[in-house]
Design a protein around this motif. Structure first.
Motif, PDB file in Angstrom:
ATOM      1  N   SER A   1       0.591  -2.688  -5.181  1.00 42.52           N
ATOM      2  CA  SER A   1       0.837  -1.250  -5.183  1.00 42.52           C
ATOM      3  C   SER A   1       1.294  -0.784  -3.803  1.00 42.52           C
ATOM      4  O   SER A   1       1.042  -1.434  -2.789  1.00 42.52           O
ATOM      5  N   VAL A   2       1.961   0.364  -3.789  1.00 41.67           N
ATOM      6  CA  VAL A   2       2.434   0.975  -2.549  1.00 41.67           C
ATOM      7  C   VAL A   2       1.808   2.354  -2.429  1.00 41.67           C
ATOM      8  O   VAL A   2       1.880   3.161  -3.355  1.00 41.67           O
ATOM      9  N   LYS A   3       1.182   2.605  -1.299  1.00 42.56           N
ATOM     10  CA  LYS A   3       0.618   3.924  -1.024  1.00 42.56           C
ATOM     11  C   LYS A   3       1.539   4.662  -0.062  1.00 42.56           C
ATOM     12  O   LYS A   3       1.934   4.116   0.968  1.00 42.56           O
ATOM     13  N   TYR A   4       1.913   5.900  -0.423  1.00 40.63           N
ATOM     14  CA  TYR A   4       2.760   6.676   0.472  1.00 40.63           C
ATOM     15  C   TYR A   4       2.004   7.921   0.934  1.00 40.63           C
ATOM     16  O   TYR A   4       1.175   8.484   0.213  1.00 40.63           O
TER      17      TYR A   4
ATOM     18  N   GLY B   1       0.504   9.786  -2.454  1.00 41.44           N
ATOM     19  CA  GLY B   1       0.237   9.192  -3.765  1.00 41.44           C
ATOM     20  C   GLY B   1       0.277   7.680  -3.720  1.00 41.44           C
ATOM     21  O   GLY B   1       0.356   7.061  -2.653  1.00 41.44           O
ATOM     22  N   LYS B   2       0.236   7.093  -4.901  1.00 43.57           N
ATOM     23  CA  LYS B   2       0.197   5.636  -5.027  1.00 43.57           C
ATOM     24  C   LYS B   2       1.090   5.214  -6.193  1.00 43.57           C
ATOM     25  O   LYS B   2       1.060   5.834  -7.266  1.00 43.57           O
ATOM     26  N   ILE B   3       1.892   4.181  -5.968  1.00 44.08           N
ATOM     27  CA  ILE B   3       2.765   3.644  -7.014  1.00 44.08           C
ATOM     28  C   ILE B   3       2.272   2.244  -7.349  1.00 44.08           C
ATOM     29  O   ILE B   3       2.204   1.375  -6.476  1.00 44.08           O
ATOM     30  N   LEU B   4       1.919   2.033  -8.601  1.00 45.83           N
ATOM     31  CA  LEU B   4       1.403   0.736  -9.019  1.00 45.83           C
ATOM     32  C   LEU B   4       2.487  -0.333  -8.965  1.00 45.83           C
ATOM     33  O   LEU B   4       3.684  -0.031  -8.899  1.00 45.83           O
ATOM     34  N   ALA B   5       2.045  -1.587  -8.988  1.00 41.35           N
ATOM     35  CA  ALA B   5       2.978  -2.710  -8.910  1.00 41.35           C
ATOM     36  C   ALA B   5       3.943  -2.695 -10.091  1.00 41.35           C
ATOM     37  O   ALA B   5       3.548  -2.435 -11.236  1.00 41.35           O
ATOM     38  N   ASP B   6       5.225  -2.947  -9.814  1.00 43.33           N
ATOM     39  CA  ASP B   6       6.270  -3.035 -10.839  1.00 43.33           C
ATOM     40  C   ASP B   6       6.363  -1.761 -11.681  1.00 43.33           C
ATOM     41  O   ASP B   6       6.664  -1.823 -12.883  1.00 43.33           O
ATOM     42  N   LYS B   7       6.094  -0.613 -11.080  1.00 40.43           N
ATOM     43  CA  LYS B   7       6.150   0.649 -11.809  1.00 40.43           C
ATOM     44  C   LYS B   7       7.118   1.619 -11.119  1.00 40.43           C
ATOM     45  O   LYS B   7       7.475   1.458  -9.958  1.00 40.43           O
TER      46      LYS B   7
ATOM     47  N   LYS C   1      12.465  12.019   2.316  1.00 40.47           N
ATOM     48  CA  LYS C   1      12.022  10.841   3.065  1.00 40.47           C
ATOM     49  C   LYS C   1      10.560  10.565   2.746  1.00 40.47           C
ATOM     50  O   LYS C   1       9.705  11.420   2.943  1.00 40.47           O
ATOM     51  N   ILE C   2      10.300   9.370   2.225  1.00 39.31           N
ATOM     52  CA  ILE C   2       8.944   8.989   1.839  1.00 39.31           C
ATOM     53  C   ILE C   2       8.548   7.728   2.599  1.00 39.31           C
ATOM     54  O   ILE C   2       9.262   6.722   2.571  1.00 39.31           O
ATOM     55  N   SER C   3       7.403   7.787   3.273  1.00 38.47           N
ATOM     56  CA  SER C   3       6.911   6.658   4.063  1.00 38.47           C
ATOM     57  C   SER C   3       5.570   6.190   3.510  1.00 38.47           C
ATOM     58  O   SER C   3       4.727   6.998   3.127  1.00 38.47           O
ATOM     59  N   GLY C   4       5.384   4.874   3.466  1.00 38.22           N
ATOM     60  CA  GLY C   4       4.128   4.332   2.974  1.00 38.22           C
ATOM     61  C   GLY C   4       3.947   2.894   3.411  1.00 38.22           C
ATOM     62  O   GLY C   4       4.635   2.400   4.300  1.00 38.22           O
ATOM     63  N   LYS C   5       3.012   2.212   2.748  1.00 42.96           N
ATOM     64  CA  LYS C   5       2.782   0.813   3.084  1.00 42.96           C
ATOM     65  C   LYS C   5       2.270   0.061   1.867  1.00 42.96           C
ATOM     66  O   LYS C   5       1.646   0.623   0.965  1.00 42.96           O
ATOM     67  N   ALA C   6       2.563  -1.239   1.873  1.00 44.33           N
ATOM     68  CA  ALA C   6       2.053  -2.147   0.850  1.00 44.33           C
ATOM     69  C   ALA C   6       1.105  -3.124   1.525  1.00 44.33           C
ATOM     70  O   ALA C   6       1.433  -3.685   2.578  1.00 44.33           O
TER      71      ALA C   6
END
Length: 206
Positions: free
Chosen positions: A95-98, A120-126, A163-168
C-alpha cells in the motif's frame, strides 16, 4: 597427580566442546539472519520493486460560473468553481500512504484557487478515486488586465495542478518516497459555460 591431571583434561575437553557448540550456534544464527536479509532484499528488488503510481485527471467540469462585466471600469468579475475527478493508480504490491496535499487553479501563471486533498491510503494494486472542488479567489483576478482581453475573446485559459506526495513501506524496512503530479491546461468558454481543449501531462518521481 594422575587423577587431577585426568580431571583437568576432561574439563578442558568439555570446555572446548562447549566453545565449539557456541561458535556453531552463533555461526548458524548469523547465516540465517544473513539469508533472511538477502531474501528480503531480493524480494524488494524484484517482486516488491517500487513502481510509479500515476495520478490521472478523469474529468473536469464547471459546477458554478458567474461572469459580470463592468463597462465603466472595463473590468470583468469571474466566480468559477471546478469539479475535478482524479484517480490514483497504485501498481505496487504494498500500500501507499499519501499525506495532505493540494490542488491548484492557475490563471496565466498566477495561483487563483486552491483546494485541500486530505491524507489517505491506496491499497496494493488498487486505484483510488478522488474528487476535488476548486473555487477561484476572485480578488486575485481583479488586478489582471489580460482577463478583459480573454473575456472579449470568449475563452479564459486556466491550468490545474495536482501534486500528491507519499511513501510505500516494504516489509517495514525500506521506505520509498513517491511524488505524483498532474497538470492540465484548459479553456473555459464564456458563452456556453463549458470546458474545452483540455490537455494534461503526468509525472511521477520515486
Amino acid at each position: 597427580m594422575d587423577v587431577e591431571s585426568s580431571k583437568a583434561a576432561v574439563m578442558k575437553a568439555e570446555s572446548s566442546k562447549k566453545h565449539k557448540r557456541r561458535n556453531i550456534c552463533l555461526g548458524v544464527t548469523a547465516a540465517v539472519i544473513l539469508f533472511i536479509f538477502l531474501l528480503l532484499l531480493i524480494l524488494g528488488l524484484t517482486v516488491f520493486k517500487p513502481k510509479q503510481p500515476t495520478t490521472t485527471v478523469d474529468s473536469t467540469s464547471i459546477s458554478d460560473l458567474k461572469v459580470s462585466f463592468d463597462a465603466a471600469r472595463l473590468r470583468v468579475d469571474v466566480n468559477l468553481t471546478l469539479d475535478v475527478d482524479l484517480s490514483i493508480k497504485n501498481p505496487n504490491k504494498v500500500s501507499v500512504k499519501y499525506k495532505n496535499s493540494s490542488a491548484f487553479l492557475n490563471y496565466r501563471g498566477q495561483v487563483v484557487g486552491e483546494a485541500p486533498i486530505p491524507a489517505g491510503k491506496i491499497l496494493a494494486d488498487k486505484t483510488q478515486p478522488l474528487n476535488v472542488t476548486v473555487t477561484i479567489m476572485a480578488d486575485r483576478l481583479l488586478s489582471d488586465s489580460q482577463l478583459f482581453s480573454d473575456f472579449m475573446a470568449g475563452a479564459i485559459p486556466f491550468n490545474t495542478l495536482t501534486k500528491i506526495s507519499g511513501k510505500a513501506s516494504i516489509f517495514n524496512l525500506f521506505n520509498v518516497h513517491i511524488t505524483s503530479t498532474s497538470t492540465c491546461d484548459l479553456l473555459v468558454f464564456v458563452s456556453n459555460r463549458t470546458i474545452g481543449d483540455q490537455k494534461c501531462k503526468y509525472k511521477t518521481k520515486l
